[in-house]
Design an enzyme around this catalytic site. Sequence first.
Site, PDB file in Angstrom:
ATOM      1  N   LYS A  48      23.685  63.409  40.125  1.00 22.55           N
ATOM      2  CA  LYS A  48      24.864  62.619  39.587  1.00 22.55           C
ATOM      3  C   LYS A  48      25.596  62.029  40.735  1.00 22.55           C
ATOM      4  O   LYS A  48      25.670  60.798  40.581  1.00 22.55           O
ATOM      5  CB  LYS A  48      25.684  63.615  38.679  1.00 22.55           C
ATOM      6  CG  LYS A  48      26.885  62.696  38.353  1.00 22.55           C
ATOM      7  CD  LYS A  48      27.723  63.805  37.353  1.00 22.55           C
ATOM      8  CE  LYS A  48      29.260  63.377  37.391  1.00 22.55           C
ATOM      9  NZ  LYS A  48      29.947  63.596  38.711  1.00 22.55           N
ATOM     10  N   ASN A  49      26.076  62.916  41.648  1.00 23.46           N
ATOM     11  CA  ASN A  49      27.023  62.223  42.508  1.00 23.46           C
ATOM     12  C   ASN A  49      26.522  61.409  43.757  1.00 23.46           C
ATOM     13  O   ASN A  49      27.099  60.741  44.491  1.00 23.46           O
ATOM     14  CB  ASN A  49      27.689  63.448  43.398  1.00 23.46           C
ATOM     15  CG  ASN A  49      28.789  64.104  42.311  1.00 23.46           C
ATOM     16  OD1 ASN A  49      28.887  63.415  41.264  1.00 23.46           O
ATOM     17  ND2 ASN A  49      29.330  65.409  42.308  1.00 23.46           N
TER      18      ASN A  49
ATOM     19  N   CYS B 290      37.116  63.665  35.543  1.00 22.49           N
ATOM     20  CA  CYS B 290      37.475  64.903  35.090  1.00 22.49           C
ATOM     21  C   CYS B 290      39.091  65.350  35.485  1.00 22.49           C
ATOM     22  O   CYS B 290      39.529  64.730  36.607  1.00 22.49           O
ATOM     23  CB  CYS B 290      36.541  65.915  35.537  1.00 22.49           C
ATOM     24  SG  CYS B 290      34.984  66.009  34.641  1.00 22.49           S
TER      25      CYS B 290
ATOM     26  N   ARG C 213      44.196  63.995  41.684  1.00 22.95           N
ATOM     27  CA  ARG C 213      43.020  63.626  42.603  1.00 22.95           C
ATOM     28  C   ARG C 213      43.194  62.273  43.357  1.00 22.95           C
ATOM     29  O   ARG C 213      42.899  61.290  42.954  1.00 22.95           O
ATOM     30  CB  ARG C 213      41.895  63.104  41.753  1.00 22.95           C
ATOM     31  CG  ARG C 213      41.305  64.435  40.987  1.00 22.95           C
ATOM     32  CD  ARG C 213      40.213  64.260  40.002  1.00 22.95           C
ATOM     33  NE  ARG C 213      39.061  64.159  40.562  1.00 22.95           N
ATOM     34  CZ  ARG C 213      37.592  64.328  40.462  1.00 22.95           C
ATOM     35  NH1 ARG C 213      37.527  64.334  38.884  1.00 22.95           N
ATOM     36  NH2 ARG C 213      36.655  64.299  40.934  1.00 22.95           N
TER      37      ARG C 213
ATOM     38  N   ASP D 169      31.942  72.573  42.003  1.00 26.81           N
ATOM     39  CA  ASP D 169      31.235  72.261  40.578  1.00 26.81           C
ATOM     40  C   ASP D 169      30.569  73.330  40.149  1.00 26.81           C
ATOM     41  O   ASP D 169      30.133  73.199  38.785  1.00 26.81           O
ATOM     42  CB  ASP D 169      30.398  70.890  40.648  1.00 26.81           C
ATOM     43  CG  ASP D 169      31.212  69.662  41.169  1.00 26.81           C
ATOM     44  OD1 ASP D 169      32.488  69.662  41.202  1.00 26.81           O
ATOM     45  OD2 ASP D 169      30.574  68.439  41.436  1.00 26.81           O
TER      46      ASP D 169
ATOM     47  N   ARG E 260      28.394  63.365  30.526  1.00 21.54           N
ATOM     48  CA  ARG E 260      28.727  62.545  31.669  1.00 21.54           C
ATOM     49  C   ARG E 260      27.836  62.927  33.003  1.00 21.54           C
ATOM     50  O   ARG E 260      27.310  62.242  33.478  1.00 21.54           O
ATOM     51  CB  ARG E 260      30.113  62.784  32.223  1.00 21.54           C
ATOM     52  CG  ARG E 260      31.091  62.174  31.308  1.00 21.54           C
ATOM     53  CD  ARG E 260      32.407  61.939  31.693  1.00 21.54           C
ATOM     54  NE  ARG E 260      32.337  61.880  33.254  1.00 21.54           N
ATOM     55  CZ  ARG E 260      33.036  62.483  34.100  1.00 21.54           C
ATOM     56  NH1 ARG E 260      33.733  63.328  33.836  1.00 21.54           N
ATOM     57  NH2 ARG E 260      32.807  62.164  35.298  1.00 21.54           N
TER      58      ARG E 260
HETATM   59  C1  UD1 Z   1      33.491  64.653  44.733  1.00 26.34           C
HETATM   60  C2  UD1 Z   1      32.370  64.777  43.538  1.00 26.34           C
HETATM   61  C3  UD1 Z   1      32.987  66.039  42.707  1.00 26.34           C
HETATM   62  C4  UD1 Z   1      33.226  67.287  43.567  1.00 26.34           C
HETATM   63  C5  UD1 Z   1      34.093  66.904  44.921  1.00 26.34           C
HETATM   64  C6  UD1 Z   1      33.964  68.101  45.908  1.00 26.34           C
HETATM   65  C7  UD1 Z   1      31.672  62.629  42.947  1.00 26.34           C
HETATM   66  C8  UD1 Z   1      31.845  61.549  41.933  1.00 26.34           C
HETATM   67  N1  UD1 Z   1      32.282  63.724  42.427  1.00 26.34           N
HETATM   68  O1  UD1 Z   1      34.570  64.307  44.065  1.00 26.34           O
HETATM   69  O2  UD1 Z   1      32.187  66.403  41.678  1.00 26.34           O
HETATM   70  O3  UD1 Z   1      33.955  68.373  42.706  1.00 26.34           O
HETATM   71  O4  UD1 Z   1      33.339  65.823  45.449  1.00 26.34           O
HETATM   72  O5  UD1 Z   1      32.928  68.551  46.208  1.00 26.34           O
HETATM   73  O6  UD1 Z   1      31.184  62.701  43.912  1.00 26.34           O
HETATM   74  N2  UD1 Z   1      41.477  64.610  48.488  1.00 26.34           N
HETATM   75  C9  UD1 Z   1      42.705  63.847  49.060  1.00 26.34           C
HETATM   76  N3  UD1 Z   1      42.686  62.862  49.383  1.00 26.34           N
HETATM   77  C10 UD1 Z   1      41.778  62.058  49.076  1.00 26.34           C
HETATM   78  C11 UD1 Z   1      40.502  62.366  48.879  1.00 26.34           C
HETATM   79  C12 UD1 Z   1      40.377  63.753  48.577  1.00 26.34           C
HETATM   80  O7  UD1 Z   1      43.682  64.840  49.286  1.00 26.34           O
HETATM   81  O8  UD1 Z   1      41.977  60.740  49.689  1.00 26.34           O
HETATM   82  C13 UD1 Z   1      41.355  65.949  48.225  1.00 26.34           C
HETATM   83  C14 UD1 Z   1      40.913  66.298  46.841  1.00 26.34           C
HETATM   84  O9  UD1 Z   1      42.457  66.314  46.044  1.00 26.34           O
HETATM   85  C15 UD1 Z   1      40.254  67.655  46.726  1.00 26.34           C
HETATM   86  C16 UD1 Z   1      39.505  67.445  47.913  1.00 26.34           C
HETATM   87  O10 UD1 Z   1      40.102  66.423  48.912  1.00 26.34           O
HETATM   88  O11 UD1 Z   1      41.392  68.710  47.040  1.00 26.34           O
HETATM   89  C17 UD1 Z   1      38.013  66.934  47.903  1.00 26.34           C
HETATM   90  O12 UD1 Z   1      37.754  65.928  47.199  1.00 26.34           O
HETATM   91  P1  UD1 Z   1      36.753  64.929  47.347  1.00 26.34           P
HETATM   92  O13 UD1 Z   1      35.592  65.552  48.125  1.00 26.34           O
HETATM   93  O14 UD1 Z   1      37.330  63.449  47.750  1.00 26.34           O
HETATM   94  O15 UD1 Z   1      36.382  64.807  46.014  1.00 26.34           O
HETATM   95  P2  UD1 Z   1      35.591  63.521  45.211  1.00 26.34           P
HETATM   96  O16 UD1 Z   1      34.988  62.657  45.888  1.00 26.34           O
HETATM   97  O17 UD1 Z   1      36.798  62.775  44.263  1.00 26.34           O
END
Ligand code: UD1
Length: 416
Positions: A22-23, A117, A122, A305, A397
Amino acid sequence: MSKLVITGGQRLEGRVAVSGRKNAAVAMIPAALLAEGTSTIENLPDIQDVRVYQDIVQHLGVQMERREDGVMEINPAGFSCTQPPHSLVKKLRASYYLLGVLLAKFGEAEVAMPGGCDIGVRPIDQHIKGFEALGVEISIEHGVIKAKARELRGASVYLDVVSVGATINLMLVATMAKGTTIIENAAKEPHVVDLATCLNTMGAEIRGAGTDIIRIRGVKELHGCNHAIIPDEIEAATFMIAAAATGGDIVVENVIPKHLDPVTAKLRETGAEVEENGDYLRVRGNGRPRAVNVKTLPYPGFPTDAQQPMTAFLSIADGTSFVTETVWEGRFKHVDELRRMGSKVKVEGRTAIIEGVEGLTGAQVQATDLRAGAALIIAGLMAEGKTEICGIEHVDRGYERPEEKFRSLGAVMERV
Ligand code: UD1
């Protein structure tokens, strides 16, 4: 609204094939919009997040159609709109990749804050910090991100947190920037590597994906490509945990066993047997699991996840388990529902403390997010009697035909 009704207590047996990740899929679709020609993507999962992405890109003038053989064709010839519909963008987290793609292609974008989710705050500050370093001006007005760049120039970006989304978004935007971009403290997840491979096939020059420093030399143009998406390690982990949880014996096919090392190691600690072989894993449950401690971390640590399904499984462990969530602070919403089924689990700060019980009992429960739904499926399979899971649209999803796949393994499960 449909719900899933599970009659628990069946031992799962047989073979099940895992769908595309998915990701990776939700990054590959926007990546294909960067090309001048048509791309074909194989192993794209037939899940709700992909269908929403398809709706979004069709609104942008892109043709995206699944052929009879399951391969998706994406033709961006008519791509011209820079404002994807807010109502669709808010339906999924990965819509933030449209920012990177629209900036790379047109130098401007207007994208609503992404949805997805509800598993904690986020933020996207690291995406914004990276875009700004490349010369983008950004403002957020009434929940909409407005971004504009006269010229995208390569730059060095150090990510303050390891973020999958920010790493991928910066790769997307930097592929066509002038000069070289360096992403430091980059995410190392296999789907980051998969996307880099796909972009390189399209003519990009990305080196170092899979390490914590990625270098991207901007190119003028990308062309269409053929790419097969890697298998979904979280779907695989869900079936592996289900096998161990039901004392079953399952072969999980179409996986890259290496990507599942942290899950395999934990399952073995609980006493389950895991056999790795080429592109499949065989998992056998061995009675009541031993209690173990789990800490979620970015790849190659234990994946956040898979935390919720693992927490459900550990509800029946012999002893007390501690599950610490370091990535998403709000990712324990499934715990209240597990308690309805007899689980003795409480949350203190970022840790779930699970005092193992001998068994769970079926109940009416609510899936509040995608992996909470997966956790409740595991719990329902283990429980005595009937479990009714509402909110199954969250599961749709990210899981392709979940009840069909579980039923093929002997689960008694129906959607009503
Ligand atoms: C992606 C995955 C999600 C998974 C996550 C971590 C997708 C669509 N979703 O989410 O399933 O749980 O990776 O493996 O690929 N953070 C910040 N600032 C930012 C971005 C992130 O502080 O600008 C923090 C977030 O709050 C979190 C951590 O970094 O604590 C990891 O987030 P991130 O790896 O960015 O997750 P997603 O890409 O949203």
